[in-house]
Design an enzyme around this catalytic site. Structure first.
Site, PDB file in Angstrom:
ATOM      1  CE  LYS A  11      -4.771   0.063  -1.928  1.00 38.37           C
ATOM      2  NZ  LYS A  11      -4.741   0.476  -3.367  1.00 38.37           N
ATOM      3  NE  ARG A 120       5.769   2.236  -4.961  1.00 41.19           N
ATOM      4  CZ  ARG A 120       4.644   2.901  -5.229  1.00 41.19           C
ATOM      5  NH1 ARG A 120       3.691   3.021  -4.308  1.00 41.19           N
ATOM      6  NH2 ARG A 120       4.444   3.432  -6.407  1.00 41.19           N
ATOM      7  CB  THR A 126       0.092   0.957  -9.631  1.00 39.98           C
ATOM      8  OG1 THR A 126       1.161   1.625  -8.964  1.00 39.98           O
ATOM      9  CG2 THR A 126      -1.238   1.498  -9.170  1.00 39.98           C
ATOM     10  NE  ARG A 137      -0.293  -3.305  -5.928  1.00 36.60           N
ATOM     11  CZ  ARG A 137       0.212  -2.076  -5.821  1.00 36.60           C
ATOM     12  NH1 ARG A 137       1.230  -1.705  -6.592  1.00 36.60           N
ATOM     13  NH2 ARG A 137      -0.295  -1.208  -4.959  1.00 36.60           N
ATOM     14  CG  ASN A 157      -3.826  -1.820  -6.243  1.00 39.66           C
ATOM     15  OD1 ASN A 157      -4.441  -1.702  -5.194  1.00 39.66           O
ATOM     16  ND2 ASN A 157      -3.131  -0.845  -6.776  1.00 39.66           N
ATOM     17  CG  HIS A 160      -0.989   2.507   0.250  1.00 44.34           C
ATOM     18  ND1 HIS A 160      -0.887   3.433  -0.767  1.00 44.34           N
ATOM     19  CD2 HIS A 160      -0.195   2.951   1.250  1.00 44.34           C
ATOM     20  CE1 HIS A 160      -0.074   4.401  -0.378  1.00 44.34           C
ATOM     21  NE2 HIS A 160       0.358   4.138   0.837  1.00 44.34           N
TER      22      HIS A 160
END
Ligand code: ADP
Ligand code: MG
Length: 193
Positions: A11, A120, A126, A137, A157, A160
């Protein structure tokens, strides 16, 4: 053999913070194959349609967010004019689109065994404040929903990553044409297969 493809977006905060390399390294070294990659400055519309109009998803997002307001003693009506979860979910979809179109993103298709769940896991929770050390993250970001919601913005964060196979397929088609996706053999495949 669960050979999957998944979409990752670095992002705008990841790009602006100079984290393209460190983020890519996490996925590459874990054995995920980069089969497509480009930088895109998404229009507001392109960002909006990345997040589908899914009432169930928006409702859930709104409910989670509502809990955050209550937990931190913030009155949602005072802050954002509603305490209706679906309305809040719709608002978050707007905030997400604003965030995603706020600068260039790097769009990547990764391929590998259990790529969707592996990506993930490597990416982490998230909500950065709950993301474990060792995840991307967890190691590189700190934002919380309380801060985000009090500022009327998305949780920032870095990344995606698609959540499930149908989402991955839809998202890959949203960001890439088939001739932008490449086929080659990684040298570690000789050991693996
Ligand atoms: P993920 O990105 O892990 O798949 P979701 O699909 O649930 O997470 O949410 C999409 C994006 O919405 C998140 O990446 C984050 O930027 C933002 N977001 C999630 N929860 C909230 C929240 N409570 N308030 C604001 N933004 C949120
Ligand atoms: Mg998601």
């Amino acid at each position: 053999m669960k050979l999957e493809r998944t979409l990752v977006l670095i992002k705008p905060d990841g790009v602006k913070r100079g984290l393209i390399g460190p983020i890519m390294e996490r996925y590459e070294r874990a054995g995920l194959k980069v089969i497509a990659m480009k930088m895109v400055t998404a229009s507001r519309d392109q960002a909006m349609s990345h997040y589908p109009v899914n009432e169930e998803h928006m409702q859930l997002m709104g409910e989670k967010s509502l809990k955050t307001y209550v937990e931190y003693g913030l009155d949602p009506i005072e802050y954002i004019g509603t305490n209706n979860p679906l309305e809040i979910g719709k608002m978050i979809r707007e905030w997400n689109s604003e965030y995603l179109s706020s600068g260039p993103v790097v769009a990547i298709v990764l391929e590998g065994i259990h790529a969707i769940s592996n990506v993930r896991l490597l990416t982490g929770n998230t909500l950065p404040t709950f993301a474990l050390p060792g995840t991307i993250r967890g190691d590189f970001s700190i934002d919380s929903p309380a801060l985000a919601n009090s500022r009327k913005r998305a949780v920032i964060n870095l990344i995606h990553a698609s959540g499930e196979p149908e989402e991955a397929e839809r998202e890959i088609n949203h960001w890439f044409t088939s001739d932008e996706i490449h086929t080659y053999k990684r040298s570690d495949e000789d050991v693996m297969f």
